[in-house]
Design an enzyme around this catalytic site. Sequence first.
Site, PDB file in Angstrom:
ATOM      1  N   ASP A 405       2.577  21.325  50.506  1.00  0.00           N
ATOM      2  CA  ASP A 405       4.037  21.578  50.737  1.00  0.00           C
ATOM      3  C   ASP A 405       4.752  22.535  50.167  1.00  0.00           C
ATOM      4  OD1 ASP A 405       6.395  20.261  51.574  1.00  0.00           O
ATOM      5  OD2 ASP A 405       6.628  19.072  50.047  1.00  0.00           O
ATOM      6  N   GLU A 408       6.923  27.657  52.081  1.00  0.00           N
ATOM      7  CA  GLU A 408       7.501  28.482  52.889  1.00  0.00           C
ATOM      8  C   GLU A 408       7.786  30.143  52.212  1.00  0.00           C
ATOM      9  OE1 GLU A 408       8.690  25.396  52.228  1.00  0.00           O
ATOM     10  OE2 GLU A 408       7.867  24.861  54.224  1.00  0.00           O
ATOM     11  N   ASP A 483      11.291  17.810  56.772  1.00  0.00           N
ATOM     12  CA  ASP A 483      12.090  16.683  56.303  1.00  0.00           C
ATOM     13  C   ASP A 483      13.014  16.333  57.430  1.00  0.00           C
ATOM     14  OD1 ASP A 483      10.690  16.551  53.871  1.00  0.00           O
ATOM     15  OD2 ASP A 483      12.107  17.845  52.991  1.00  0.00           O
TER      16      ASP A 483
HETATM   17  C1  GLC Z   1       9.349  17.953  50.228  1.00  0.00           C
HETATM   18  C2  GLC Z   1       8.496  17.233  51.548  1.00  0.00           C
HETATM   19  C3  GLC Z   1       8.279  15.845  51.639  1.00  0.00           C
HETATM   20  C4  GLC Z   1       7.756  15.283  50.299  1.00  0.00           C
HETATM   21  C5  GLC Z   1       8.463  15.856  49.077  1.00  0.00           C
HETATM   22  C6  GLC Z   1       8.258  15.468  47.594  1.00  0.00           C
HETATM   23  O1  GLC Z   1      10.654  17.438  50.546  1.00  0.00           O
HETATM   24  O2  GLC Z   1       8.788  17.867  53.014  1.00  0.00           O
HETATM   25  O3  GLC Z   1       7.316  15.556  52.533  1.00  0.00           O
HETATM   26  O4  GLC Z   1       7.720  14.011  50.461  1.00  0.00           O
HETATM   27  O5  GLC Z   1       8.763  17.241  49.165  1.00  0.00           O
HETATM   28  O6  GLC Z   1       6.822  16.063  47.459  1.00  0.00           O
END
Ligand code: GLC
Length: 800
Positions: A405, A408, A483
């Site tokens: 995650d 980017e 998200d």
């Molecule tokens: C980001 C991710 C989400 C995750 C969060 C905490 O917002 O997109 O999926 O739960 O981080 O790690």
Amino acid sequence: MIVNTELQQKGNQFPNRVVDFKKEVDTLYFTTQNEIILELTVLRDSVIRFRYATGGVFERDFSYAIDENASRGYNHLELKDDKEYYHVHTSKLHIRIEKESLQTAIYDTDGNLINEDEIGFHYEESFHYGGNIVKMSKKAQHAESYYGLGDKPMHSNLRGKRVQNWATDQYAFAKDQDPIYKSVPFYIGLNNKKAYGIFFDNTFRTYFDFCQERMGVTSFWAQGGEMNYYFIYGPQMSDVVTSYTNLTGVPELPPMWALGYQQCKWSYFPESNVKEVAAKFRELKIPCDGIYLDIDYMEGFRCFTWNKEYFPDPKRMVKELADDGFKTIVIIDPGIKIDKDYWVYQEGVKNDYFCKRADGPNMKGKVWPGECNFPDYTNPKVRDWWAGLFKELISDVGVKGVWNDMNEPAVMEVPDKTFPPDVRHNYDGDPCSHRKAHNIYGTQMARATYEGVKKFAYPKRPFVITRSAYSGAQRYTSSWTGDNVASWEHLWIANIQVQRMCISGMSFTGTDIGGFAEQPTGELYARWIQLGVFHPFCRTHSSGHHGDQEPWAFDEGVTDIARKFINLRYRLLPYLYTMFYEYVEKGTPLLKPLVYFDQDDAQTHYRTDEFIFGHHILVCPILEPNAKGRRMYVPRGNWYNYWTKQMIAGGKEQWVDADIDEMPLFVKEGTILPKYPIQQYVGELTIEQVELEVYYGLGKNASKLYEDAQDGYDYTKDRYSYRTFKMVGREKDWIIQQHKRGDFMTSYDTFRIHLIGLPFDIKEIELDNEVVSFEDVHFDPVACALIINKDFTELHLTGA
Ligand code: GLC
């Protein structure tokens, strides 16, 4: 030739007259008097690469996107010239290059214009950064439509829009918001029933304008690098998409469990909470294969550590979950906490693995753990190191998948949400700034993760999921759309995004079912899970800030709907797995938007909601509250309503009933749908019989069934079973023939064949050319079903 003085005044430079020409095997070089070179490479008869140099020099030819196994080779290459043009001919295309301007036009072999330059290549020198802003403009035809470009959360037909590619952490993104997480600079044009694709392989910030700025013009440009694009001819959209996918690569087969249902939340902790959620699935008999640990499993959000208070014995917990059929997947982000007592940080510093600012210090930015440094995944040494870090998680603890995650890369509390542009990257030996490496950072992280998970999971198959991606990321990882929000509008977006990702080479994608931000109503969750079970990746996830989002978090009615649809996904697993095999083999996307399915029908060009799951199932989600059904476009052909088994004729919009526990689903006539029994997780049961739901159709039709050990690599050594069923339906008889490839022995011996829509009463049954009695095949006249050996070669039913 178009002379555009306005553009010239704005500092644009254009190629002028071609003064030199050279051919090297499959590559042609056209050099202009002002030292612009067009390098044209024939990769395949229908795939042509166009690359432009200015000042007479090309950059190093390197791409993260192009797969080293991409097919190459053509049947025909011929060059001619006349006073005005050079003409390049392959067996599929005719490319014309104007000598005065270097402008190109591409025709099919019948002389139909497919695509042509407007101004064509031009550029602006960038004094501030060095290098060029490289641009390409093409003529847009009157009724031309445009598709593709990854995860754009907007109408699927991009005509009239301008979009940009710059991977961005966009929490709770809105409809039409751009850019968001991914960067896939590939689009498909469709005009006059012929489709082509353009892949602009440039990792800088890129823009695409589809007749938004100027009617009649489509253009694309980048803030650096080279004008380097691949023209991919169809004429079928399926040829464009599979060729693009061949060029940028396909994944390996995932373990079958990764196609099961998965449950996630930010965050399940401590251990007792994880166990409770898992147990509830089994208690309520809702199938589930994957459970996720979000950032709170770590010690202060330090990657590759465990919070021992919440998870005192991760290995034991993961094993206990595994004994109950759950695979544990953990999140790993790129930010490494700056903490001199933390071993990952120490190793990174010692070996100089972190990204640096232009003047020397390590790139520093805030993410979940506070101030962090960030590995430079564009450095092969760093990728090796990173891969090695997974040893403990995978080999010792027994984690089965990794979730990448914030890649980017995301940086908190700064206006640009990412690294400053001066940050340096290795870029596999050709150092550059973040302007060039930004869009592939996430993919290189996922690649390094994939290599690690694969190494330590072997001989089992790896599973990785990523948020950010560039073209080619599909070779390493699945993805989700980031998200999103628990709103009806986002359900519409989710549907479009996954279809769009599928035709952009990245089929293994899903959305946070129910929405990540905010809280869905039970009804919205029910409608979302109905759609979600038809997405290649199927996971509920939520921020957890507003309440629970497990299938039982609403009322009992919703739980029952979730169970019903997840059960359906598990029954269809052999069908889904066969779809995936075809994606791996041929690049065929798992979901097909209607325009992909029937591009000759202009009705499909602006449809967004309906899609084809695999080859045979038409799906149309309900996207509004309080619905008892909806109007939808049923594409041409005859379709059986999955619920009522009634046949309808397509080619028109029609009302379809679908109360809250149903969703419009149709099966194409002449389909064989293989079904497994319902299991609570993949591998729970030894499959003792496979049901073939056979939908009668007039004329010739075919269906396939791929099976193997569901994990591991034996399938690469012929240990698979690939069945092709060919059917011929006539008014009074029906023949089903089977051909089998591969030497995997499936656990079952028989098929239960369930005949649907048979237009006659069966008088005689012939099996492998011998008449058999109804008792021999356990014929059940009420269900219209019979049981036969799985290896039959021909079943012939004759009517009275
Ligand atoms: C980001 C991710 C989400 C995750 C969060 C905490 O917002 O997109 O999926 O739960 O981080 O790690």
